[in-house]
Design an enzyme around this catalytic site. Structure first.
Site, mmCIF file in Angstrom:
data_model
loop_
_atom_site.group_PDB
_atom_site.id
_atom_site.type_symbol
_atom_site.label_atom_id
_atom_site.label_comp_id
_atom_site.label_asym_id
_atom_site.label_seq_id
_atom_site.Cartn_x
_atom_site.Cartn_y
_atom_site.Cartn_z
ATOM 1 N N HIS A 1 0.854 -1.191 0.000
ATOM 2 C CA HIS A 1 0.000 0.000 0.000
ATOM 3 C C HIS A 1 0.883 1.231 0.000
ATOM 4 O O HIS A 1 1.975 1.223 0.573
ATOM 5 C CB HIS A 1 -0.884 0.029 1.265
ATOM 6 N N GLU B 1 -2.930 8.727 7.292
ATOM 7 C CA GLU B 1 -2.519 7.323 7.361
ATOM 8 C C GLU B 1 -1.312 7.131 8.281
ATOM 9 O O GLU B 1 -1.232 6.146 9.012
ATOM 10 C CB GLU B 1 -2.211 6.811 5.952
#
Ligand code: UDP
Ligand code: MG
Length: 138
Positions: free
Chosen positions: A115, A126
């Site tokens: 990712h 994130e």
């Protein structure tokens, strides 16, 4: 200087590819400033992928992401978000360029090994999902 979040997904950790993927990242000149191995609960995976909650693949994706340990890393460098996205390759490994992580290691469009954040705003969110300030080196 920019930071981005990288995840080595369960399919890659299971196949002992952590070292090889981190080496590809470091060989591109991206600096690792935070690193740990963790396991996500289904709820944590759902929280991380909230942006995809209405997609048909959401349930399967979050099952997969909570199916085994992952390695989360914060990468730093000039233009780090785009450089790491380029190194990852296309979401579907069938469309990924030679030399990319996904071309080399992804199993399919879901189990695609890595990712990476897609924008400065999402990178901040994130990174904060997994790391506090003391866990990031200066
Ligand atoms: N994914 C999937 N099926 C799809 C599209 C995406 O299983 O049709 C999974 C895949 O693991 C992907 C993740 O959902 O990496 C997030 O999707 P996104 O479109 O954000 O791709 P990425 O940014 O990871 O390239
Ligand atoms: Mg994405």
């Amino acid at each position: 200087m920019e930071q981005t979040l990288a995840i080595i997904k369960p399919d890659a950790v299971r196949r002992n590819l952590t070292g090889e993927i981190l080496a590809m990242i470091q060989n591109k000149g991206l600096k690792i400033v935070g690193l740990k191995m963790i396991s996500l609960t289904k709820k944590q995976a759902e929280g991380f992928y909230q942006v995809h909650k209405d997609k048909p693949f959401f349930d399967s994706l979050t099952d997969f992401m909570s199916s085994g340990p992952i390695v989360v890393a914060v990468l730093e460098g000039e233009n780090a978000i785009e450089r790491y996205r380029n190194l990852m390759g296309a979401t579907n490994p069938e469309n990924a360029e030679p030399g990319t992580i996904r071309k080399k290691y992804a199993l399919d469009i879901e189990q695609n090994s890595v990712h990476g954040s897609d924008s400065p705003e999402n990178a901040k969110i994130e990174i904060a999902y997994f790391f506090n300030q003391q866990e990031l080196v200066g």
